[in-house]
Design an enzyme around this catalytic site. Structure first.
Site, mmCIF file in Angstrom:
data_model
loop_
_atom_site.group_PDB
_atom_site.id
_atom_site.type_symbol
_atom_site.label_atom_id
_atom_site.label_comp_id
_atom_site.label_asym_id
_atom_site.label_seq_id
_atom_site.Cartn_x
_atom_site.Cartn_y
_atom_site.Cartn_z
ATOM 1 N N ASN A 151 -24.553 33.721 -100.294
ATOM 2 C CA ASN A 151 -23.128 33.391 -100.242
ATOM 3 C C ASN A 151 -22.277 34.642 -100.066
ATOM 4 O O ASN A 151 -21.221 34.587 -99.436
ATOM 5 C CB ASN A 151 -22.710 32.607 -101.492
ATOM 6 C CG ASN A 151 -22.917 31.114 -101.322
ATOM 7 O OD1 ASN A 151 -22.373 30.519 -100.399
ATOM 8 N ND2 ASN A 151 -23.733 30.514 -102.178
ATOM 9 N N GLY A 203 -28.024 36.822 -102.571
ATOM 10 C CA GLY A 203 -26.618 36.955 -102.180
ATOM 11 C C GLY A 203 -26.298 36.321 -100.846
ATOM 12 O O GLY A 203 -25.497 36.836 -100.074
ATOM 13 N N ASN A 244 -16.448 30.713 -108.407
ATOM 14 C CA ASN A 244 -17.900 30.564 -108.377
ATOM 15 C C ASN A 244 -18.241 29.407 -107.454
ATOM 16 O O ASN A 244 -17.405 28.544 -107.195
ATOM 17 C CB ASN A 244 -18.449 30.264 -109.783
ATOM 18 C CG ASN A 244 -19.973 30.217 -109.806
ATOM 19 O OD1 ASN A 244 -20.635 30.983 -109.113
ATOM 20 N ND2 ASN A 244 -20.524 29.312 -110.596
ATOM 21 N N ARG A 246 -23.349 40.155 -124.276
ATOM 22 C CA ARG A 246 -22.546 39.682 -123.152
ATOM 23 C C ARG A 246 -21.247 40.475 -122.981
ATOM 24 O O ARG A 246 -20.939 40.965 -121.899
ATOM 25 C CB ARG A 246 -22.234 38.191 -123.314
ATOM 26 C CG ARG A 246 -21.364 37.657 -122.195
ATOM 27 C CD ARG A 246 -21.328 36.160 -122.179
ATOM 28 N NE ARG A 246 -22.665 35.648 -121.888
ATOM 29 C CZ ARG A 246 -23.157 34.524 -122.369
ATOM 30 N NH1 ARG A 246 -22.430 33.767 -123.145
ATOM 31 N NH2 ARG A 246 -24.370 34.142 -122.047
ATOM 32 N N HIS A 285 -21.226 26.389 -106.956
ATOM 33 C CA HIS A 285 -22.324 25.736 -107.670
ATOM 34 C C HIS A 285 -22.930 24.657 -106.770
ATOM 35 O O HIS A 285 -22.196 23.882 -106.156
ATOM 36 C CB HIS A 285 -21.789 25.106 -108.965
ATOM 37 C CG HIS A 285 -22.875 24.465 -109.783
ATOM 38 N ND1 HIS A 285 -23.700 25.184 -110.616
ATOM 39 C CD2 HIS A 285 -23.295 23.183 -109.861
ATOM 40 C CE1 HIS A 285 -24.577 24.369 -111.177
ATOM 41 N NE2 HIS A 285 -24.349 23.146 -110.737
ATOM 42 N N GLU A 288 -14.143 29.973 -119.406
ATOM 43 C CA GLU A 288 -15.169 30.258 -120.413
ATOM 44 C C GLU A 288 -16.256 29.194 -120.446
ATOM 45 O O GLU A 288 -17.295 29.378 -121.090
ATOM 46 C CB GLU A 288 -14.529 30.352 -121.817
ATOM 47 C CG GLU A 288 -13.598 31.535 -122.004
ATOM 48 C CD GLU A 288 -12.187 31.296 -121.479
ATOM 49 O OE1 GLU A 288 -11.940 30.251 -120.807
ATOM 50 O OE2 GLU A 288 -11.331 32.137 -121.743
ATOM 51 N N MET A 299 -26.237 35.256 -112.275
ATOM 52 C CA MET A 299 -26.922 34.436 -113.268
ATOM 53 C C MET A 299 -26.493 34.752 -114.697
ATOM 54 O O MET A 299 -27.320 34.836 -115.599
ATOM 55 C CB MET A 299 -28.444 34.617 -113.125
ATOM 56 C CG MET A 299 -28.983 34.284 -111.755
ATOM 57 S SD MET A 299 -28.749 32.547 -111.322
ATOM 58 C CE MET A 299 -30.100 31.834 -112.289
ATOM 59 N N ARG A 300 -25.216 34.938 -114.895
ATOM 60 C CA ARG A 300 -24.733 35.216 -116.236
ATOM 61 C C ARG A 300 -23.445 34.426 -116.482
ATOM 62 O O ARG A 300 -22.613 34.289 -115.588
ATOM 63 C CB ARG A 300 -24.416 36.706 -116.412
ATOM 64 C CG ARG A 300 -25.623 37.608 -116.298
ATOM 65 C CD ARG A 300 -25.211 39.050 -116.438
ATOM 66 N NE ARG A 300 -24.567 39.302 -117.729
ATOM 67 C CZ ARG A 300 -25.207 39.544 -118.855
ATOM 68 N NH1 ARG A 300 -26.527 39.585 -118.863
ATOM 69 N NH2 ARG A 300 -24.553 39.755 -119.977
#
Lengths: 199, 199
Positions: free
Chosen positions: B9, B7, B102, B60, B104, B137, B85-86
């Site tokens: 970030n 964590g 998010n 999920r 990346h 999505e 991680m999902r």
């Protein structure tokens, strides 16, 4: 040099050669697959041999055999594509493997193919740029020699972004051509690592 | 905040909030799908509520319904993923559409998915970076809020590159969260255009 259009990257390379920024280099031949490519005239103005080899109606490899034959007459150390709107055949690549460079107006592997600047803008990236890479049988996917980054501005159009990227193209294509001609690199996997010179 | 690991970030965002760099913001809840995520302890040290909701063995959407329920108790204005991680289910995205960010570790659309820094290094790019984007999505493909560029050095390992990118992640995640919380943007197609503030 192979080109299809105005050949602004050809002109940039020619100016770099003339100014001594690519030492001991000479542009020996410009080939266009289109008769009306303005780059041809710009070559002739500079006293550089320029040939049209029309591609219309020819299969890829049949055409490439004609271009390769023309190149073999002048035996270039390096074949630079500059807005050359054709995918090279495996035959062509095999004749000059590791000796063909292309420049693409995006930070590859993002936005290969046509209208890369428009693709980048529409995707909403905040930075794009350009990539000099070795050419192999894949589209815009050979090993990367050099890249430059260009910010994308909120007010950009595909044209304004393309113009800003083009300035960087002209800069890095000459630098990359010099590195390759001087042999100042080695290849590890897909990575092009700079070295101090030919071993 | 949703996280799965250390964590870093999350900590960067918490420090930005504490330092007033994201005005009027508060991190109300940290959720981890992994019990042993170090980020949980770092939240508790800062007096931030931290919950484990184990994902193991759950489908999920069944899992996401539990997380959404936990979030609805605190009604966040923004859900920030930090090493979570999902992939989110369409159900989750629908509950917080346009309110999930998010980060990346690559210049998307290049190198989505796992081990982005290693992918970049092995591909041989000369620049990589990081991307803050809205989550939808798709995997790592939502509209881009902010990016930062990091040069790739010949001597880089995946670890050294990751470290250099991480510094930029910490910087832009806070800036991007502030812009989104303050509503200083509009979306045109896939483009996130900055504006002077909420209309």
């Amino acid at each position: 040099m192979l080109l299809s259009g105005r050949g602004s990257n050809f002109v940039a390379l020619a100016e770099s050669v003339a100014a001594g920024r690519i030492p001991n280099a000479e542009i020996v031949l410009v080939v266009s697959n289109r008769e009306n490519a303005p780059g041809l005239e710009r070559a002739r103005e500079r006293g550089i041999a320029a040939r049209v080899i029309p591609s219309k109606g020819l299969e890829r490899e049949a055409y490439d055999r004609m271009v390769v034959a023309a190149l073999e007459e002048v035996k270039p150390e390096l074949v630079c594509l500059a807005g050359y709107m054709r995918l090279l055949s495996p035959y062509f690549v095999e004749q000059f493997r590791g000796k063909i460079l292309n420049i693409h107006p995006s930070l590859l592997p993002a936005f290969p193919g046509l209208e890369a600047q428009r693709q980048a803008l529409e995707h909403g990236v905040k930075f794009s740029g350009c990539t000099v890479h070795f050419v192999d049988e894949t589209l815009d996917a050979g090993a990367i020699v050099m890249q430059a980054v260009v910010p994308v501005r909120d007010a950009d159009t595909p044209e304004s972004l393309a113009e800003r990227i083009l300035d960087e193209e002209h800069r890095i294509y000459s630098e990359a051509a010099r590195i390759v001609l001087e042999g100042r690199y080695r290849i590890e996997g897909r990575r092009v690592i700079l070295t101090s010179g030919k071993a």
